[in-house]
Design an enzyme around this catalytic site. Structure first.
Site, mmCIF file in Angstrom:
data_model
loop_
_atom_site.group_PDB
_atom_site.id
_atom_site.type_symbol
_atom_site.label_atom_id
_atom_site.label_comp_id
_atom_site.label_asym_id
_atom_site.label_seq_id
_atom_site.Cartn_x
_atom_site.Cartn_y
_atom_site.Cartn_z
ATOM 1 N N LYS A 225 7.995 3.674 -1.890
ATOM 2 C CA LYS A 225 7.032 4.402 -2.725
ATOM 3 C C LYS A 225 6.881 5.826 -2.193
ATOM 4 C CE LYS A 225 2.350 3.931 -4.650
ATOM 5 N NZ LYS A 225 1.107 3.116 -4.648
ATOM 6 N N SER B 256 -0.476 1.609 -9.110
ATOM 7 C CA SER B 256 0.286 2.832 -9.038
ATOM 8 C C SER B 256 1.712 2.655 -8.520
ATOM 9 C CB SER B 256 -0.444 3.823 -8.135
ATOM 10 O OG SER B 256 -0.508 3.346 -6.806
ATOM 11 N N SER C 111 -2.779 -1.643 -6.417
ATOM 12 C CA SER C 111 -1.566 -0.881 -6.744
ATOM 13 C C SER C 111 -0.246 -1.550 -6.382
ATOM 14 C CB SER C 111 -1.621 0.496 -6.085
ATOM 15 O OG SER C 111 -2.447 1.356 -6.828
#
Lengths: 484, 474, 99
Positions: free
Chosen positions: A75, A150, A174
């Site tokens: 990420k 996210s 997330s």
């Protein structure tokens, strides 16, 4: 195109050990898959050259781990030395970190190969990966839908089988919510289990890095790699253990709690039904299933908003155009530099949350809201701990809905948090929680359940998770033929 | 002289003498190349986290102890949020709500009277980076960013500029002696702000407060307070009102200058620093920090005076830390402190100044020094002797006896030898002997001089005097 | 209760956060911030005077770093990502001195 990356880690490891394949083969196959799935927009930055170089280096080394040679996606809020790290923001569009996050060192040491940095909501603020400066990511099961967020890029990368493993971060859901939307296993570890050093902070007391994988066993393997005390993170804990150790051990007689709040009307009926069928399986194994109350769990969202946005407003103050990142070109004076850099460098959702956070901490509000939130948070956590005195695990749905349409709810500040009402309490209490795929909706979209453990009891989550996984035996590979 | 009553409070920032910064392992240093003592934490890079330097906590415990404060056992840090280019994260990590020390005092002596200057609190925080202004730009050097500070805040209990000066002098002496800080105001390792207000009578509420920031020396603090009291008095005399403001002292103008009028309450949005869990001090930590404190000036003074050192010399010793530390090694011995002090402040200091050395750099071992003091006390060595052999004593590994022998002055206290010399001089100077016998004191001095000349100044004068009188009176 | 924040309130917050906002954004924040406030206000309704704050979910024993010097950056590296620099220094538009 070869299909080695569809094999499980143990099979791949055997092929590597027997010199049938090399890490380079895996990296090349991975980049083929990246190319083929380009339209998903999983990645902000690719690392092909370095990944191939690393694969060659690895070929000279002894195979010491199950993750040796395995491509991994990271990420883009986890900093990687010399590899652009943007947090999906214009603010860091050209930011090249000068140090590695603690988890990145561990990933490299264990022989994994970083193939790229995944798309996400800007600074992890969002639940649909639509607030990214680099465009939205699509759901591999249906390209008209969001992947969740996210950590949507990481979830879509693993969901579409581009990489077997990705790292995400979870502040209010997330990792778990996009894992549920994309049909993968995603764990938010206990707060402190994994070092946060090098994770671009959103809300420091809630953030946690965690593994996103195709199945439960591989998730435990990755957690084995990334966990542990770091001298760089005072909130990390020294808790080395083998998280795979309870996998395949009998779950008969486990005591399981379901918070009453987790079966409320706001949740899709399809999801509740799937959870029910899991409950039936567990009952058939003589598990106790009880519905319990948890104090203030219904207030978790507003509590979260106060704490997360308060902390975020302070954490993001450092992006000011002085030392790194985007800087407004022609400022009149220092304040003009701040005002315009932050106006043009941040996207709307980020600005909105900074504004709210600043407001909630300003003047008397700090006492009215923030201090109170910290006190009630404490009580909510204690109520969770009380449940774990009598139960092994807590279960419930991960999300209130399955993946929804791209473009929806982008501008509704209140609604965006409602996506996370089932995941936020877990962050608030600092507990470990995992999404496990448990079936599909009528329109063949993945549905997930959440398994929540006592602090530092991830091994038990994996124990139950792998049992359900085997019972259900789902085909979680969306293949090429997604419904468009 | 003034019809207004001033109320003064003083805030002092002191940089702690540690190896590393408070929240990172970068070197805590001064005067190095710009931006050479930093790492990603000091620069506030995304993803970085603070760690807490144990020595900062230990040093702050010491500070709280020597300033007679209560020590808080459970503390947390807060974030003070404000945008400023010298503030890398745009928040400063500081103990806003749980200062490590509180309710203390520093005792000063004003015109012979003892007064306690009350300390409100001592808290730990990080220093900002240094900015230099060059026309349209400012240049930032992050070497100072994250240097550990303690802020010491007095209650508004100081009533004159003289008290302020005495307080700061005492504070500096205490902190310096406790190894807490270098306390060099010229290098910024000690910085003082003064809050000044005036009112007509003690029954009135406090007047409007003005803060004078970052005053560069203790004497300027005194001056700045006087100027500020004058300024405010004139304003009140003329019936003007004024707002709370921040001023600075301009040493060229010799006056305070307006920096900014204070906005109504700065909105720093304090909240607990989530990256640092509660800090809990154990008894062991507190005890061992306090135990490691060196002896403080007041106690030194008391001991020196009780052992015969004059108050003036006691103060001189204390203002020279390394000599005082050296002398303290003899507290448990029966060393003659008066003689030792004379020696340290006299010939030894002269040598050290000339050679630009510290006493620790010399070969003056404890044994040698105590032997030397003894030999001077019992007149084995004359001050002339000492001057001749001091360099050798300080520079060579030999014992005092070896040096005395080597320089041929080992026999000067041999009374039979001295006797011979005295008799020779008496024999050679019959006139003077007569003069003496006729009551002329000068003659005795002359004869002494002759003897000393004969012995090249190395005879024990007391012994010579005794023998001479004895022989003359025969 | 009022249904939106005043312009002054929003501008104060925007200034604290150092985010320049347009007239349009100002108006939308007046409403959006109020909506959120109403939502978080439900926390305020909880009658609770507990002051036992949770700063981090799990409290470690106080852990400290030993006071020994570690690695530092070369000034070149310090300036690597810096938009404005001058010699070894990071440069910013002028700041009125408070020193």
């Amino acid at each position: 195109m070869s299909k080695y990356l569809d094999l499980d880690l143990i099979e791949i490891n055997n092929l590597l050990k027997n010199k049938v394949i090399t890490p380079t083969d895996l990296v090349l196959e991975c980049f083929d898959r990246i190319e083929k799935n380009k339209d998903l927009n999983c990645f902000i930055t690719l690392n092909k050259e370095e990944a191939l170089k690393r694969a060659k280096e690895l070929e000279k080394l002894e195979i010491t781990s199950l993750t040796y040679g395995i491509p991994i996606a990271i990420k883009d809020n986890i900093v990687t030395k010399d590899l652009r790290t943007t947090a999906a923001s214009k603010m860091l569009e050209n930011f090249i970190p000068i140090y590695d996050a603690d988890v990145i060192k561990k990933i490299n040491d264990s022989g994994m190969i970083i193939v790229g940095k995944t798309n996400m909501d800007e600074f992890a603020m969002g639940s649909s990966t639509q607030t990214s400066y680099f465009g939205h990511t699509k759901n591999p099961w249906n390209k008209k839908l969001v992947p969740g967020g996210s950590s949507g890029g990481s979830a879509a990368a693993v969901g579409s089988r581009i990489t077997p493993i990705a790292l995400g971060s979870d502040t209010g859901g997330s990792i778990r919510q996009p894992s549920s939307f994309c049909g993968i296993v995603g764990l938010k570890p206990t707060y402190g289990r994994v070092s946060r050093y090098g994770l671009i902070a959103f809300a420091s007391s809630l953030d946690q890095i965690g593994p996103m994988t195709r199945n439960v066993y591989e998730n435990a393997v990755v957690l084995n790699t990334i966990c542990g005390k770091s001298e760089n993170d005072l909130t990390s804990f020294n808790t080395k253990e083998d998280f795979t150790r309870l996998i395949d051990s009998d779950i008969t007689g486990m005591k399981i709690a379901i918070p009453k709040f987790y079966v409320n009307d706001a949740i899709d009926k399809e999801i509740i039904d799937k959870l029910d069928s899991v409950v039936q399986i567990l009952k058939s194994k003589n598990c106790t299933i009880d519905y319990v109350d948890i104090d203030y769990i219904d207030k978790a969202v507003p509590l979260y908003q106060i704490i997360a946005m308060g902390e975020a407003s302070s954490n993001l103050a450092r992006f000011d155009g002085v030392r790194y990142g985007y800087s407004y070109e022609d400022p009149e004076n220092i304040d003009d530099l701040y005002l315009k850099t932050r106006r043009f460098g941040f996207g709307n959702e980020v600005k909105r949350r900074i504004m709210i956070g600043s407001y909630l901490l300003s003047g008397e509000n700090a006492t009215t809201y923030y201090n109170k939130a910290m006190a009630i948070r404490n009580k909510m956590r204690n109520s969770f701990l009380d449940v774990f005195k009598n139960y092994d695990l807590i279960i419930g749905p991960t999300a209130t809905t399955k993946a929804y349409k791209l473009g929806a709810d982008l501008d509704d500040a209140v609604k965006t948090f409602m996506d996370d009402i089932l995941t936020i309490p877990v962050n608030m209490a600092g507990l470990p929680g995992m999404n496990l795929p448990i079936g599909f909706s009528n329109d063949h979209l993945p549905i997930g359940m959440q398994i929540i453990g006592a602090p530092f009891d991830e091994a038990k989550i994996y124990q139950l998770g792998s049992f359900i996984e085997k019972e259900l035996n789902l085909d979680l590979n969306p293949g090429g033929d997604t419904n468009e | 002289m003034n019809k207004y009553i001033p109320t003064i409070g003083i805030e002092v920032h002191v940089e702690l003498k540690t190896n590393t910064k408070i929240f990172s392992s970068s070197k805590n240093g001064y005067g190095q190349m710009a931006n050479s003592l930093t790492n990603v934490i000091d620069l506030g890079y995304p993803g970085t986290l603070p760690t807490v330097n144990i020595e900062v906590i230990n040093t702050a415990i010491k500070a709280a102890h020597v300033l007679n404060c209560k020590i808080r056992r459970t503390q947390h840090f807060d974030r003070k949020n404000y945008f400023y280019p010298d503030n890398p994260k745009n928040y400063q990590i500081t103990e806003a709500r749980t200062p490590i020390g509180y309710d203390g005092y520093v005792e000063i002596e004003v015109d012979g009277e003892h007064k306690k200057v009350e300390i409100e609190e001592i808290h730990i925080e990080e220093d900002t980076c240094k900015s230099a202004h060059r026309g349209k730009v400012s240049l930032l050097d992050f070497n100072r960013a994250g240097v550990p500070l303690i802020e010491i805040v007095t209650k508004p209990c100081i009533s004159t500029s003289m008290e302020a000066k005495l307080y700061l002098e005492k504070l500096r002496e205490l902190l310096f002696y406790s190894d807490i800080s270098d306390c060099k105001m010229e290098e910024g390792s000690m910085r003082a702000d003064a809050n000044v207000s005036i009112r007509k009578s003690v029954s009135d509420p406090f007047g409007v407060k003005c803060e004078i920031k970052n005053i560069g020396s203790i004497s300027n603090v005194k001056l700045a307070i006087e100027k500020e009291i004058n300024r405010q008095s004139k304003l009140l005399d003329s019936g003007e009102t004024f707002k709370e403001q921040t001023r600075r002292f301009d040493d060229k103008l010799d006056d305070t200058v307006l920096m900014r009028v204070k906005e109504t309450g700065n909105d720093y949005r304090y909240f607990p620093e989530p990256d640092i869990p509660y800090i809990v001090l154990t008894d062991e930590m507190v005890d061992s920090a306090i135990k490691s404190l060196p002896m403080l000036p007041d106690e030194r003074r008391k001991i020196y005076i009780s052992r015969g050192v004059s108050p003036i010399n006691a103060n001189k010793l204390i203002s020279n830390r390394s000599l005082s530390d050296y002398l303290n090694k003899f507290i448990d011995t029966d060393l003659d402190f008066m003689e030792a002090t004379n020696l340290l402040l006299g010939d030894i200091s002269a040598y050290l100044n000339r050679e630009e050395k510290s006493i620790e750099d010399t070969k003056l071992t404890i044994d040698k020094f105590s032997d030397l003091v003894k030999k001077i006390s019992d007149n084995t060595l004359t001050s002339k002797n000492l001057k001749d052999i001091l360099d050798k004593i300080l520079e060579e590994d030999k014992t005092i006896d070896e040096i005395i022998k080597e320089c041929g002055i080992s026999n000067i206290t041999d009374s039979s030898l001295l006797n011979d010399i005295v008799l020779k001089i008496i024999k050679d100077n019959p006139d003077s002997v007569n003069d003496y016998k006729n009551g002329k004191d000068r003659a005795l001095k002359y004869l002494m001089g002759q003897i000393m000349k004969e012995t090249k100044g190395s005879a024990n004068p007391k012994l010579v005097n005794d023998i001479l009188i004895q022989e003359l009176n025969k | 209760m009022k249904d939106k924040l005043t312009k002054e309130e929003v501008l104060h917050v925007a200034n604290l956060a150092r985010i320049e906002i347009t007239e349009e954004e100002l108006e939308s924040y007046q409403i959006k911030l109020k909506e959120l406030l109403d939502q978080v206000n439900t926390v305020n309704e909880i009658d609770d005077n507990n002051t036992d704050y949770l700063i981090a979910p799990w409290q470690n024993n106080s852990e400290f770093r030993e006071d020994s010097v570690g690695g530092m950056l070369d000034p070149k590296e310090v300036l690597k990502n810096t938009p404005r620099k001058s010699g070894n220094y990071i440069e910013v538009p002028v700041v009125i001195s408070n020193e």
